[in-house]
Design a protein around this motif. Structure first.
Motif, mmCIF file in Angstrom:
data_model
loop_
_atom_site.group_PDB
_atom_site.id
_atom_site.type_symbol
_atom_site.label_atom_id
_atom_site.label_comp_id
_atom_site.label_asym_id
_atom_site.label_seq_id
_atom_site.Cartn_x
_atom_site.Cartn_y
_atom_site.Cartn_z
ATOM 1 N N THR A 270 0.840 -1.204 0.000
ATOM 2 C CA THR A 270 0.000 0.000 0.000
ATOM 3 C C THR A 270 0.868 1.244 0.000
ATOM 4 O O THR A 270 1.497 1.564 1.000
ATOM 5 C CB THR A 270 -0.896 0.006 1.265
ATOM 6 N N ASP A 271 0.885 1.949 -1.102
ATOM 7 C CA ASP A 271 1.805 3.084 -1.198
ATOM 8 C C ASP A 271 1.446 4.207 -0.226
ATOM 9 O O ASP A 271 2.324 4.901 0.273
ATOM 10 C CB ASP A 271 1.931 3.596 -2.642
ATOM 11 N N ALA A 272 0.145 4.361 0.062
ATOM 12 C CA ALA A 272 -0.237 5.416 1.002
ATOM 13 C C ALA A 272 0.366 5.134 2.381
ATOM 14 O O ALA A 272 0.794 6.050 3.089
ATOM 15 C CB ALA A 272 -1.750 5.519 1.108
ATOM 16 N N LEU A 273 0.412 3.867 2.730
ATOM 17 C CA LEU A 273 0.979 3.497 4.027
ATOM 18 C C LEU A 273 2.499 3.688 4.016
ATOM 19 O O LEU A 273 3.093 4.172 4.984
ATOM 20 C CB LEU A 273 0.633 2.039 4.338
ATOM 21 N N GLN A 274 3.095 3.326 2.905
ATOM 22 C CA GLN A 274 4.535 3.525 2.758
ATOM 23 C C GLN A 274 4.886 4.998 2.935
ATOM 24 O O GLN A 274 5.799 5.358 3.681
ATOM 25 C CB GLN A 274 4.985 3.052 1.369
ATOM 26 N N ARG A 275 4.120 5.836 2.258
ATOM 27 C CA ARG A 275 4.377 7.271 2.336
ATOM 28 C C ARG A 275 4.237 7.744 3.779
ATOM 29 O O ARG A 275 5.023 8.556 4.273
ATOM 30 C CB ARG A 275 3.409 8.023 1.422
ATOM 31 N N ARG A 276 3.224 7.218 4.444
ATOM 32 C CA ARG A 276 2.997 7.589 5.837
ATOM 33 C C ARG A 276 4.172 7.203 6.729
ATOM 34 O O ARG A 276 4.635 7.984 7.553
ATOM 35 C CB ARG A 276 1.727 6.881 6.307
ATOM 36 N N LEU A 277 4.673 5.996 6.543
ATOM 37 C CA LEU A 277 5.823 5.542 7.333
ATOM 38 C C LEU A 277 7.025 6.443 7.092
ATOM 39 O O LEU A 277 7.695 6.885 8.033
ATOM 40 C CB LEU A 277 6.192 4.096 6.974
ATOM 41 N N HIS A 278 7.296 6.731 5.827
ATOM 42 C CA HIS A 278 8.464 7.546 5.523
ATOM 43 C C HIS A 278 8.328 8.944 6.099
ATOM 44 O O HIS A 278 9.297 9.522 6.597
ATOM 45 C CB HIS A 278 8.681 7.599 4.011
ATOM 46 N N ARG A 279 7.115 9.466 6.055
ATOM 47 C CA ARG A 279 6.909 10.794 6.636
ATOM 48 C C ARG A 279 7.100 10.756 8.144
ATOM 49 O O ARG A 279 7.667 11.685 8.723
ATOM 50 C CB ARG A 279 5.510 11.307 6.282
ATOM 51 N N MET A 280 6.643 9.688 8.763
ATOM 52 C CA MET A 280 6.826 9.580 10.212
ATOM 53 C C MET A 280 8.312 9.519 10.572
ATOM 54 O O MET A 280 8.754 10.147 11.530
ATOM 55 C CB MET A 280 6.115 8.335 10.761
ATOM 56 N N MET A 281 9.068 8.771 9.811
ATOM 57 C CA MET A 281 10.495 8.672 10.099
ATOM 58 C C MET A 281 11.182 10.009 9.840
ATOM 59 O O MET A 281 12.041 10.439 10.611
ATOM 60 C CB MET A 281 11.129 7.567 9.257
ATOM 61 N N SER A 282 10.783 10.661 8.761
ATOM 62 C CA SER A 282 11.356 11.971 8.455
ATOM 63 C C SER A 282 11.012 12.969 9.562
ATOM 64 O O SER A 282 11.845 13.778 9.981
ATOM 65 C CB SER A 282 10.815 12.461 7.105
ATOM 66 N N HIS A 283 9.790 12.871 10.044
ATOM 67 C CA HIS A 283 9.352 13.738 11.142
ATOM 68 C C HIS A 283 10.205 13.503 12.386
ATOM 69 O O HIS A 283 10.645 14.461 13.042
ATOM 70 C CB HIS A 283 7.880 13.467 11.445
ATOM 71 N N ALA A 284 10.445 12.238 12.684
ATOM 72 C CA ALA A 284 11.264 11.903 13.842
ATOM 73 C C ALA A 284 12.671 12.490 13.686
ATOM 74 O O ALA A 284 13.257 13.004 14.641
ATOM 75 C CB ALA A 284 11.320 10.389 14.032
#
Lengths: 213, 213
Positions: free
Chosen positions: A107-121
């Motif tokens: 699921t690309d939307a989930l992938q994007r979400r994970l990457h954004r969360m890591m970037s946010h961290a």
DNA sequence: CGAGAATTTGATGATGATCAAACATAGTGG
DNA sequence: CCACTATGTTTGATCATCATCAAATTCTCG
């Protein structure tokens, strides 16, 4: 957590992160050296992350509130590199990492979400570096209060009034200063009318002045 | 970059990251506010990342050597949150993010690699926080030298001798102290026989003593 | 080679750490 | 539920570290 995910995806996701774990105040969610196999999201309460330097000195590296994710530091080596300790009785979602990774591939939307969360961290850490490297003691305290205020208000709480979950010692460790300096700084802010500080309770009286410190 | 990837995957990857960009000493690879659309990997040379705080004060937040990846901070908002400036004439691989993200969905080994790289970048920042929050000026300088030494040796260079690519000012900014304190500390280490420091050239003479600072 | 940039070193001062002691608060067991 | 003890907080006095200001060299690169 949703947004950008279709109903079907959300169902799959909820299936994966069904587990919730409760952590009592002072207890650890994970410890340095523990095997990494899950990410966590704070559901309620608050959690600090702590790195213990050789010699016993401790540095609080993160303060996590409801909705914040943690555990990413463990991905690199498959082992956690800090302790996560509850600042109050809390509960967290447990997200088994391997399953989650697989879902992100589907699921690309989930992938994007994970990457954004890591970037946010990462950006959180960079802000922390700037705070420690560039600001004086009183500026650091002011920024921490404003930071907490805005994070709490984004979560639906009052922005000008809150109860600290951490001790002066935790604040000092987070801000790279001693608990005495934290205490003195808060007293000074109080006397100057910027805030009202009685123990753990904080009321911000003058946001502008606090930003201008 | 390979490892864990089959020949076919590597070919696809190389196709995506075919672009190389050269950045001259002092030039920027990207700037705060630039649209984020690629990750970068340092191919040769070295790069610093800098955050400019309101008021003009600058904090060096990262030092990247050959092989290091950067740009992850831009994922969160689709906009870069720091400046990346070459410390010497350098070249970087350009990795278009959307394409790369897609490839990570297709190849789990690549996905794992990306996540490890991001986790590694986070751990770097956490180490930086610990350095700034917990260590005294001389400890910070010692740790920076040892850090550079081990990173250079992992890249096949001598571990006990190297030429700094950054100025005393950059070092000071990275370490949260003034250039004068950096200079004095290096002089002191030199006089004490821990290192040999003449300008940008550094030779480590006593690793143990340096670790024990 | 020359000018601007970077480095070194010294003198002085401010910020924040350390040591110390009184006080407040919260958590626990009777 | 209250009293007692632990733990956390405040405030003061003193001291060390590091920043600031200044000036003399030394690099380096155009």
């Amino acid at each position: 957590m949703p947004e950008g995910l279709c109903a079907n995806d959300i169902a799959k996701l909820e299936n994966i992160i069904s587990a919730t774990r409760r952590v009592k105040r002072g207890e650890t969610l994970f410890r340095t050296g523990d095997r990494f196999d899950s990410l966590f999201a704070v559901r309620s309460g608050s959690i600090k992350t702590v790195v213990t330097h050789d010699g016993g000195r401790e540095q609080v590296t993160g303060l996590l509130l409801a909705g914040d994710a943690l555990g990413f530091e463990g991905i690199e080596e498959g082992v956690h590199t800090c302790d996560a300790i509850a600042l109050e009785d809390s509960s967290v979602c447990v997200v088994p990492y391997t399953l989650f990774e697989r879902m992100c591939r589907e699921t690309d939307a989930l992938q994007r979400r994970l990457h954004r969360m890591m970037s946010h961290a990462m950006n959180r850490e960079v802000n922390h570096v700037v705070r420690l490297g560039l600001l004086r003691a009183d500026e650091r305290v002011a920024r921490l209060l404003l930071d907490l205020s805005s994070r709490l208000s984004r979560r639906g709480y009052a922005s000008s009034e809150f109860t600290l979950r951490m001790t002066r010692d935790d604040m000092g460790s987070y801000l790279g200063m001693t608990l005495e300096t934290v205490s003195r700084t808060l007293s000074r802010f109080d006397k100057a009318g910027l805030i009202e500080a009685q123990g753990k309770f904080i009321r911000i009286r003058d946001f502008e002045a606090l930003r201008a410190v």
